[in-house]
Design an enzyme around this catalytic site. Structure first.
Site, short mmCIF file in Angstrom:
data_model
loop_
_atom_site.label_atom_id
_atom_site.label_comp_id
_atom_site.label_asym_id
_atom_site.label_seq_id
_atom_site.Cartn_x
_atom_site.Cartn_y
_atom_site.Cartn_z
N ARG A 71 0.81 -1.21 0.00
CA ARG A 71 0.00 0.00 0.00
C ARG A 71 0.85 1.27 0.00
O ARG A 71 0.32 2.37 -0.03
CB ARG A 71 -0.98 0.00 1.17
CG ARG A 71 -0.33 -0.01 2.50
CD ARG A 71 -1.36 0.20 3.59
NE ARG A 71 -0.73 -0.20 4.82
CZ ARG A 71 -1.34 -0.85 5.78
NH1 ARG A 71 -2.58 -1.19 5.67
NH2 ARG A 71 -0.70 -1.16 6.87
N LYS A 177 7.17 -17.35 8.86
CA LYS A 177 7.02 -17.45 10.29
C LYS A 177 6.91 -16.04 10.88
O LYS A 177 7.35 -15.11 10.21
CB LYS A 177 8.16 -18.24 10.92
CG LYS A 177 9.52 -17.53 10.89
CD LYS A 177 10.53 -18.32 11.64
CE LYS A 177 10.54 -18.02 13.11
NZ LYS A 177 11.29 -16.81 13.50
N HIS A 207 13.30 -20.82 7.40
CA HIS A 207 14.44 -20.58 6.51
C HIS A 207 15.66 -21.42 6.87
O HIS A 207 16.54 -21.63 6.04
CB HIS A 207 14.79 -19.08 6.44
CG HIS A 207 15.58 -18.56 7.60
ND1 HIS A 207 15.01 -18.21 8.78
CD2 HIS A 207 16.92 -18.35 7.75
CE1 HIS A 207 15.95 -17.78 9.61
NE2 HIS A 207 17.12 -17.85 9.00
N LYS A 211 18.99 -23.66 4.45
CA LYS A 211 20.45 -23.48 4.58
C LYS A 211 21.15 -24.72 4.04
O LYS A 211 20.77 -25.85 4.34
CB LYS A 211 20.83 -23.26 6.05
CG LYS A 211 20.41 -21.88 6.58
CD LYS A 211 20.91 -21.66 7.99
CE LYS A 211 20.31 -20.43 8.62
NZ LYS A 211 21.01 -19.19 8.33
N HIS A 269 13.30 -23.42 14.15
CA HIS A 269 14.65 -23.75 13.68
C HIS A 269 15.31 -24.88 14.49
O HIS A 269 15.84 -25.84 13.94
CB HIS A 269 15.56 -22.52 13.74
CG HIS A 269 14.97 -21.31 13.08
ND1 HIS A 269 14.18 -21.38 11.96
CD2 HIS A 269 15.09 -19.98 13.37
CE1 HIS A 269 13.83 -20.14 11.59
NE2 HIS A 269 14.36 -19.28 12.44
C1 BG6 Z 1 14.68 -15.66 12.56
C2 BG6 Z 1 14.39 -15.08 13.91
O1 BG6 Z 1 13.76 -16.66 12.24
O2 BG6 Z 1 15.99 -16.22 12.57
C3 BG6 Z 1 15.43 -14.05 14.30
O3 BG6 Z 1 13.11 -14.47 13.89
C4 BG6 Z 1 16.81 -14.63 14.19
O4 BG6 Z 1 15.20 -13.56 15.61
C5 BG6 Z 1 17.01 -15.28 12.83
O5 BG6 Z 1 17.75 -13.58 14.36
C6 BG6 Z 1 18.33 -16.04 12.79
O6 BG6 Z 1 18.53 -16.48 11.48
P1 BG6 Z 1 20.01 -16.69 10.92
O7 BG6 Z 1 19.79 -17.22 9.55
O8 BG6 Z 1 20.69 -15.35 10.97
O9 BG6 Z 1 20.67 -17.67 11.84
#
Ligand code: BG6
Length: 543
Positions: A71, A177, A207, A211, A269
């Site tokens: 928007r 998420k 995510h 990796k 994670h």
């Molecule tokens: C995210 C969290 O999912 O992952 C964050 O919301 C965190 O708080 C991040 O910092 C860490 O991801 P990475 O890829 O930097 O280890």
């Protein structure tokens, strides 16, 4: 593959800018990527750099269109400018190459309006239809919700009216998420999405699964013969999963203060990493086969009684402290955070996977913000040899075998074992063999979002969370969330920024000390990440 989410193919292939594997790319059919929240942070920091790198490596389909929806009042050129800035700042390859960006930019369009406005959705449908008409074939439509959870219902309602849902056989929706705030809200979100999409069309992002080093866990376990025979309770003493961050909550205090470490990191994670370590071998790499095996692990995690949470879980919140020579504020002094907040910025857990392979093997999980270094590492600690035949003088420096899977940084795998020290006397010392991703492949790994975006376009859901996995992960944590919500901590903040978390976390591992075997306490306690150990050793040698 579900009939309603069939991938379209085309034989036509766009010239390949970086000489990548064109044969894979040619499987990608005409695709429209709709990004809701195109002016937001995620699109700027993650999605556009990922698209740029996919484009650079020749992975994008020949017939491709990105429609950004938001928007924020601006034109398509302004949006492109902002997205290019995102590439310049956050791409793993540094600033955008002028020519490469200029080739990608025309594929990015902007649709400005309220995300729930029916007129916006009508226009979206029209633009997609125009693309399909121009390409003379139906397109895969990827609907990416790069928006806060509160906006999802409105967008889905708009999509429902526009038939970009299960009625559009080739559409799929990507949900970021946090996926829910607890089990009930995650269920409610799934129910709402399922009113308009089939489960096979819903791509829930974690995510970490994108990796490279996380995917490599499966390659390491199932493409090699040597570890699998000893990958169980007979040989493995415990597993420690550490995801440590140096950063505080940065600009995300508003979100984080209602989430905390357990919801933000462990529910997704860390539990996913645990699944990769604990799961049974897969029969094939079909998405549901992999996800079934992971769901089995989550279902086998021993229930923590709400009254005994203190024996299995420790929470912490950082106070002011020092990191890399800089003074940093306490969590409660961060922007967007309540000055009397009880939100945890650190969480540690001891979990057990109740099945034949893992019965009584502790899985220790810990994560926290403002810890001394950024490191994600899985340490697999093996049991001591059953009989120590070396004289005590030879084994004074004895340490149990340890396999370390380094997710980031310095991605790789290390194996620690005993070797004889050179010299006429018999003395053993730990040494290590190391696989370094960067040294071996002469390149850094691709960003997780590159893999994930490509997989959505390919309709491969292996690396995405199915509803039952999300539910199971929330169920594991529900007693801890309930207990922590009910009883406020009396000692917050309980660790200074720049330290390894609250002292109480040590008790989780000490509890396990009795079962160590012939060498007594050696190897007990949280294992220091290998990088820190090495830095400490270097400092020791220098002084
Ligand atoms: C995210 C969290 O999912 O992952 C964050 O919301 C965190 O708080 C991040 O910092 C860490 O991801 P990475 O890829 O930097 O280890």
């Amino acid at each position: 593959m579900a009939d309603n989410a069939q991938v379209l193919s085309t034989d036509a292939a766009r010239p390949h800018p970086a000489g990548g594997p064109a044969e894979d790319r040619s499987h990608l059919g005409p695709t429209v990527l709709v990004i809701f929240g195109a002016a937001g942070d995620l699109t700027w920091r993650k999605l556009t750099p990922a698209l740029y790198n996919l484009h650079l490596d020749g992975w994008l389909p020949e017939q491709f269109e990105v429609i950004g929806v938001d928007r924020v009042e601006m034109g398509a050129d302004q949006l492109r400018q902002r997205l290019r800035d995102g590439v310049d700042r956050f791409s793993r390859r540094g600033k955008a190459d002028e020519q490469v960006w200029n080739a990608l930019a025309p594929y990015i369009a902007y649709l400005c309006g309220d995300l729930g406005d029916p007129a916006v959705h009508q226009e979206l449908v029209k633009r997609i239809a125009d693309c399909e008409k121009g390409w003379n074939t139906p397109a895969n439509v990827v609907l990416y919700l790069a928006v806060p959870p509160a906006a999802i219902a409105t967008i889905v309602a708009g999509l429902s009216a526009g038939r970009l849902t299960r009625a559009h056989r080739h559409s799929r929706i990507v949900v970021e998420k946090p996926y829910g705030h607890d089990l009930a809200s995650a269920n409610a979100l799934t129910a709402m999405l399922r009113q308009v999409f089939d489960e096979s069309q819903i791509y829930r992002i974690d995510h970490y699964l994108g990796k490279e080093t996380v995917q490599n866990i499966l390659a390491f376990r199932f493409a090699n013969a040597f570890f699998e025979p000893i990958w169980d309770r007979r040989y493995i003493k415990n597993v420690q999963i550490t995801v440590a961050e140096e950063v505080g909550v940065e600009h995300r205090g508003g979100y984080y203060d209602h989430a905390g470490a357990l919801r933000d990191m462990v529910q997704n994670h860390l539990l996913q990493l645990l699944c990769y370590i604990a799961m049974e071998p897969v029969v094939s790499f079909e998405a549901d086969e992999v996800r079934n095996k992971k769901a089995d692990v989550l279902h086998a995690i021993r229930h923590i009684p709400e009254t005994e949470v203190h024996q299995f879980a420790v929470r912490g919140q950082y106070g002011a402290g020092w990191l890399q020579g800089q003074e940093v504020p306490a969590y409660r002094a961060e922007p967007g955070v309540a000055s009397d907040s009880f939100t945890e910025t650190y969480a540690a857990l001891r979990l057990y996977v109740d099945n034949w392979r893992w019965q009584d093997v502790p899985f220790y999980l810990r994560t926290g913000k403002r810890l001394p270094e950024r490191v994600s590492e899985i340490s697999i600690q093996f049991r001591p040899v059953p009989h120590q035949s070396f004289p005590p003088s030879a084994v004074s420096d004895w340490q149990p075998n340890r396999l370390i899977i380094r997710i980031q940084p310095d991605e790789g795998i290390m194996l620690r074992f005993q070797a004889k020290l050179p010299g006429p006397t018999l003395r053993l010392s730990p040494v290590q063999m190391r696989f370094s991703y960067r040294e071996t492949f002469k390149a850094g790994p691709p960003e997780a979002y590159e893999t994930l975006l490509l997989d959505v376009m390919r309709d491969d859901a292996t690396l995405f969370m199915r509803a039952d996995q999300v539910d199971a992960a929330w169920s594991v944590l529900t007693p801890v969330l309930n207990a922590w919500d009910t009883v406020q901590p009396i000692d917050f903040p309980n660790y200074p920024a720049g330290t390894w978390g609250p002292e109480q976390a040590a008790a989780l591992v000490v509890f396990d000390r009795g079962a160590l075997g012939p060498t007594g306490g050696a190897g007990a306690g949280w294992l220091t990440p290998v990088l820190t150990e090495e830095m400490q050793a270097e400092e020791g040698a220098a002084s």
